[in-house]
Design a protein around this motif. Structure first.
Motif, mmCIF file in Angstrom:
data_model
loop_
_atom_site.group_PDB
_atom_site.id
_atom_site.type_symbol
_atom_site.label_atom_id
_atom_site.label_comp_id
_atom_site.label_asym_id
_atom_site.label_seq_id
_atom_site.Cartn_x
_atom_site.Cartn_y
_atom_site.Cartn_z
ATOM 1 N N SER A 285 0.860 -1.193 0.000
ATOM 2 C CA SER A 285 0.000 0.000 0.000
ATOM 3 C C SER A 285 0.889 1.234 0.000
ATOM 4 O O SER A 285 1.802 1.341 0.821
ATOM 5 N N ASN A 286 0.628 2.149 -0.939
ATOM 6 C CA ASN A 286 1.427 3.376 -0.971
ATOM 7 C C ASN A 286 0.554 4.554 -0.541
ATOM 8 O O ASN A 286 -0.486 4.817 -1.133
ATOM 9 N N ILE A 287 1.004 5.240 0.512
ATOM 10 C CA ILE A 287 0.190 6.257 1.175
ATOM 11 C C ILE A 287 1.090 7.429 1.583
ATOM 12 O O ILE A 287 2.107 7.222 2.251
ATOM 13 N N PRO A 288 0.741 8.662 1.190
ATOM 14 C CA PRO A 288 1.579 9.803 1.592
ATOM 15 C C PRO A 288 1.361 10.183 3.050
ATOM 16 O O PRO A 288 0.272 9.994 3.600
ATOM 17 N N PRO A 297 2.812 23.723 0.360
ATOM 18 C CA PRO A 297 2.811 24.508 1.596
ATOM 19 C C PRO A 297 1.489 24.354 2.358
ATOM 20 O O PRO A 297 0.422 24.255 1.747
ATOM 21 N N ASN A 298 1.570 24.294 3.662
ATOM 22 C CA ASN A 298 0.391 24.186 4.529
ATOM 23 C C ASN A 298 -0.431 22.928 4.249
ATOM 24 O O ASN A 298 -1.662 22.928 4.397
ATOM 25 N N ASP A 299 0.241 21.875 3.816
ATOM 26 C CA ASP A 299 -0.444 20.611 3.562
ATOM 27 C C ASP A 299 -0.967 20.025 4.875
ATOM 28 O O ASP A 299 -0.497 20.366 5.963
ATOM 29 N N THR A 300 -1.944 19.136 4.761
ATOM 30 C CA THR A 300 -2.515 18.478 5.931
ATOM 31 C C THR A 300 -1.848 17.122 6.113
ATOM 32 O O THR A 300 -1.925 16.257 5.228
ATOM 33 N N TYR A 301 -1.195 16.927 7.245
ATOM 34 C CA TYR A 301 -0.503 15.673 7.523
ATOM 35 C C TYR A 301 -1.367 14.749 8.365
ATOM 36 O O TYR A 301 -2.202 15.200 9.165
ATOM 37 N N LYS A 302 -1.162 13.465 8.195
ATOM 38 C CA LYS A 302 -1.853 12.476 9.001
ATOM 39 C C LYS A 302 -1.268 12.492 10.408
ATOM 40 O O LYS A 302 -0.132 12.906 10.627
ATOM 41 N N SER A 303 -2.036 12.010 11.359
ATOM 42 C CA SER A 303 -1.532 11.898 12.723
ATOM 43 C C SER A 303 -0.671 10.646 12.844
ATOM 44 O O SER A 303 -0.753 9.734 12.012
ATOM 45 N N PHE A 304 0.137 10.598 13.881
ATOM 46 C CA PHE A 304 0.940 9.405 14.109
ATOM 47 C C PHE A 304 0.046 8.189 14.327
ATOM 48 O O PHE A 304 0.348 7.083 13.869
ATOM 49 N N GLU A 305 -1.074 8.387 15.022
ATOM 50 C CA GLU A 305 -1.994 7.276 15.261
ATOM 51 C C GLU A 305 -2.540 6.712 13.948
ATOM 52 O O GLU A 305 -2.693 5.493 13.810
ATOM 53 N N ILE A 307 -0.953 6.775 11.016
ATOM 54 C CA ILE A 307 0.153 6.065 10.366
ATOM 55 C C ILE A 307 0.388 4.715 11.031
ATOM 56 O O ILE A 307 0.565 3.686 10.350
ATOM 57 N N LEU A 308 0.374 4.693 12.348
ATOM 58 C CA LEU A 308 0.597 3.450 13.076
ATOM 59 C C LEU A 308 -0.517 2.440 12.804
ATOM 60 O O LEU A 308 -0.257 1.241 12.628
ATOM 61 N N THR A 309 -1.744 2.923 12.757
ATOM 62 C CA THR A 309 -2.878 2.037 12.450
ATOM 63 C C THR A 309 -2.710 1.411 11.076
ATOM 64 O O THR A 309 -2.921 0.204 10.901
ATOM 65 N N LEU A 310 -2.317 2.214 10.098
ATOM 66 C CA LEU A 310 -2.098 1.700 8.750
ATOM 67 C C LEU A 310 -1.000 0.636 8.744
ATOM 68 O O LEU A 310 -1.152 -0.423 8.131
ATOM 69 N N LEU A 311 0.102 0.918 9.432
ATOM 70 C CA LEU A 311 1.217 -0.017 9.452
ATOM 71 C C LEU A 311 0.801 -1.364 10.028
ATOM 72 O O LEU A 311 1.102 -2.428 9.465
ATOM 73 N N ILE A 312 0.096 -1.339 11.146
ATOM 74 C CA ILE A 312 -0.296 -2.586 11.807
ATOM 75 C C ILE A 312 -1.327 -3.348 10.979
ATOM 76 O O ILE A 312 -1.217 -4.566 10.778
ATOM 77 N N GLN A 313 -2.319 -2.656 10.467
ATOM 78 C CA GLN A 313 -3.362 -3.328 9.683
ATOM 79 C C GLN A 313 -2.789 -3.937 8.403
ATOM 80 O O GLN A 313 -3.117 -5.063 8.034
ATOM 81 N N ILE A 314 -1.934 -3.188 7.731
ATOM 82 C CA ILE A 314 -1.342 -3.676 6.476
ATOM 83 C C ILE A 314 -0.413 -4.857 6.742
ATOM 84 O O ILE A 314 -0.440 -5.864 6.025
ATOM 85 N N THR A 315 0.404 -4.748 7.793
ATOM 86 C CA THR A 315 1.319 -5.838 8.122
ATOM 87 C C THR A 315 0.549 -7.100 8.494
ATOM 88 O O THR A 315 0.915 -8.203 8.091
ATOM 89 N N ALA A 316 -0.538 -6.946 9.258
ATOM 90 C CA ALA A 316 -1.339 -8.098 9.648
ATOM 91 C C ALA A 316 -1.973 -8.784 8.441
ATOM 92 O O ALA A 316 -2.187 -9.996 8.446
ATOM 93 N N LYS A 317 -2.241 -8.005 7.405
ATOM 94 C CA LYS A 317 -2.816 -8.580 6.187
ATOM 95 C C LYS A 317 -1.751 -9.111 5.233
ATOM 96 O O LYS A 317 -2.077 -9.616 4.161
ATOM 97 N N GLY A 318 -0.488 -8.959 5.609
ATOM 98 C CA GLY A 318 0.590 -9.529 4.817
ATOM 99 C C GLY A 318 1.216 -8.595 3.808
ATOM 100 O O GLY A 318 1.990 -9.036 2.951
ATOM 101 N N GLY A 319 0.913 -7.295 3.901
ATOM 102 C CA GLY A 319 1.440 -6.347 2.929
ATOM 103 C C GLY A 319 2.591 -5.517 3.459
ATOM 104 O O GLY A 319 3.000 -5.634 4.617
ATOM 105 N N ASN A 320 3.127 -4.679 2.579
ATOM 106 C CA ASN A 320 4.127 -3.667 2.933
ATOM 107 C C ASN A 320 3.459 -2.307 2.932
ATOM 108 O O ASN A 320 2.433 -2.097 2.278
#
Length: 445
Positions: A285-288, A297-305, A307-320
């Motif tokens: 999964s590719n996600i900015p 400039p003044n872009d909206t960034y995701k929260s750490f929570e 990003i962490l949720t994405l990492l765990i869910q994707i890893t649990a499903k077997g992806g990068n």
């Protein structure tokens, strides 16, 4: 709701199975799955303009011009093409980038050698529209071959490196021909009607890919974007001719011909999402980190929570997970991105054993629990959301027999006892956004 219309997706090819793969590529795909977390840098002239990458140049892609860089479209194109005369990232320090990314836990790096606008971020011999040309003020800098410098810095940190390359080139007179009026992202002519011109363009693409795969050391991934450049649209590129040639010098090269399918889409790339229906091939999964891939400039960034949720869910499903960062025009990384990277690195320094080198467990999720597996260990990550009163995990649901187990908290090493076939978390566990546990399955002998 679809926010952007540059998202390329082909659900059919995402469900393709492998036919045959070279043995070295199979080995590299296994390592790729071990790495789990990568970074992609979208960087080019669009950082100077502070707009949605180079998409505003495509007349039909009106979604990209909801806030147009120039009100007059012709003026927009004219001014954009001249940004090479002011792009001067004097603070570019690839060693600093590489160190920051390594600390953040990234294991591989992809870099935009050329986006659709055709501006080359490396010293190509096949175009004058490049960072090293005399017309670009950065050409006098010792770091002027930006991709080469970035690749070297990341390789020295022990990270895998890869090439992002757009198969389209809006600056090429062989793709958008002189005095033509291209309406959209496609070639300004029908390749079937002008085969000689298209053949010239195909040679141009192949020459550049050969440059990129022979001049900058070991390349692990060739990530080909612009999926509309395909046979169905008459924009045929003879991959059977070029990829085996590239693999003569890079036998391990993973090729990602995005959304095209077939033998040269070695892994698939769901964009900006966690797929519900899992691909049959290896996937990423590719996600900015922000809303946009490139710097705005003044872009909206995701929260750490998030990003962490994405990492765990994707890893649990077997992806990068491939996270996108848009460097600033001066060559530095945005402070918001660095803050997220620092948080991610701190978390992975503790919990990375349950992420890196793992594969999907047979039961990837139970309620707010997500699971990965590595050898005789199962790792569980529990999201401690306030509306979830359940603090226990059933070993029966997890399909693990209750005997011969040791279970500990990854962060504190607290050992959990098993009561009536259940693992009970503590109220202290709930103080973390995510609780991570390691289940060691003891083997006899």
């Amino acid at each position: 709701m679809k926010i952007r219309q540059d998202i390329e997706e082909n659900l059919q090819t995402q469900q393709e199975a492998y036919s045959t793969l070279p043995e070295k590529v199979k080995e590299q795909l296994e390592k790729f799955q071990d790495d789990k977390l990568g970074v992609i840098f979208h960087w080019g002239l669009y950082a100077v303009a502070g707009i949605v990458e180079s998409w505003q140049l495509s007349e039909e892609d009106t979604w990209a011009r909801k806030q147009p860089w120039r009100e007059n479209f012709e003026q927009l194109r004219q001014d954009y093409w001249q940004l090479n005369e002011v792009f001067d990232p004097q603070k570019f320090c690839p060693e600093k980038w590489a160190a920051q990314c390594k600390t953040a836990g990234f294991k591989y790096m992809l870099f935009t050698t050329k986006h659709h606008d055709g501006f080359n971020m490396y010293d190509t011999q096949y175009s004058d529209y490049k960072i090293t040309a005399n017309s670009c003020p950065f050409h006098g800098n010792s770091r002027r071959d930006i991709f080469g410098e970035a690749a070297k810095a990341f390789q020295q940190e022990g990270m895998a490196t890869g090439i992002y390359y757009s198969k389209a080139d809006w600056a090429s007179p062989l793709y958008w021909t002189p005095k033509s009026r291209p309406k959209g992202r496609y070639a300004s002519y029908d390749p079937l009607e002008q085969p000689k011109t298209w053949h010239g363009y195909q040679e141009f693409v192949f020459n550049q890919l050969e440059e990129l795969c022979t001049r900058y050391g070991k390349m692990d991934i060739l990530w080909l974007d612009a999926g509309w450049v395909n046979t169905a649209n008459h924009e045929y590129l003879d991959m059977d001719g070029i990829i085996p040639k590239l693999r003569e010098s890079q036998p391990q090269l993973i090729v990602v011909d995005r959304t095209v399918g077939g033998v040269y889409e070695n892994y698939v790339t769901p964009e900006r999402k966690v797929p519900n229906e899992l691909p049959n091939k290896v996937w990423e999964s590719n996600i900015p980190l922000a809303k946009n891939w490139g710097y705005v400039p003044n872009d909206t960034y995701k929260s750490f929570e998030e990003i962490l949720t994405l990492l765990i869910q994707i890893t649990a499903k077997g992806g990068n997970l491939l996270l996108g960062i848009g460097p600033k025009p001066d060559g530095t990384l945005p402070s918001q991105a660095l803050e997220l990277m620092e948080q991610l690195g701190s978390w992975l320094a503790i919990y990375g054993e349950g992420i890196y080198g793992t594969r999907s467990y047979s039961v990837p999720q139970i309620n707010n629990w997500y699971f990965t597996k590595k050898e005789e260990k199962i790792y569980g990550f529990h999201f401690n959301v306030t509306m979830d009163p359940i603090l226990a995990l059933s070993l029966k649901e997890l399909e693990i027999p209750t005997g011969s187990l040791s279970i500990k908290n990854i962060k504190t090493n607290h050992m959990y006892s098993i009561q009536d076939g259940m693992i009970h978390l503590t109220e202290k566990d709930r103080q973390e956004f995510v609780t991570g546990i390691e289940i060691q399955i003891e083997t006899e002998g």
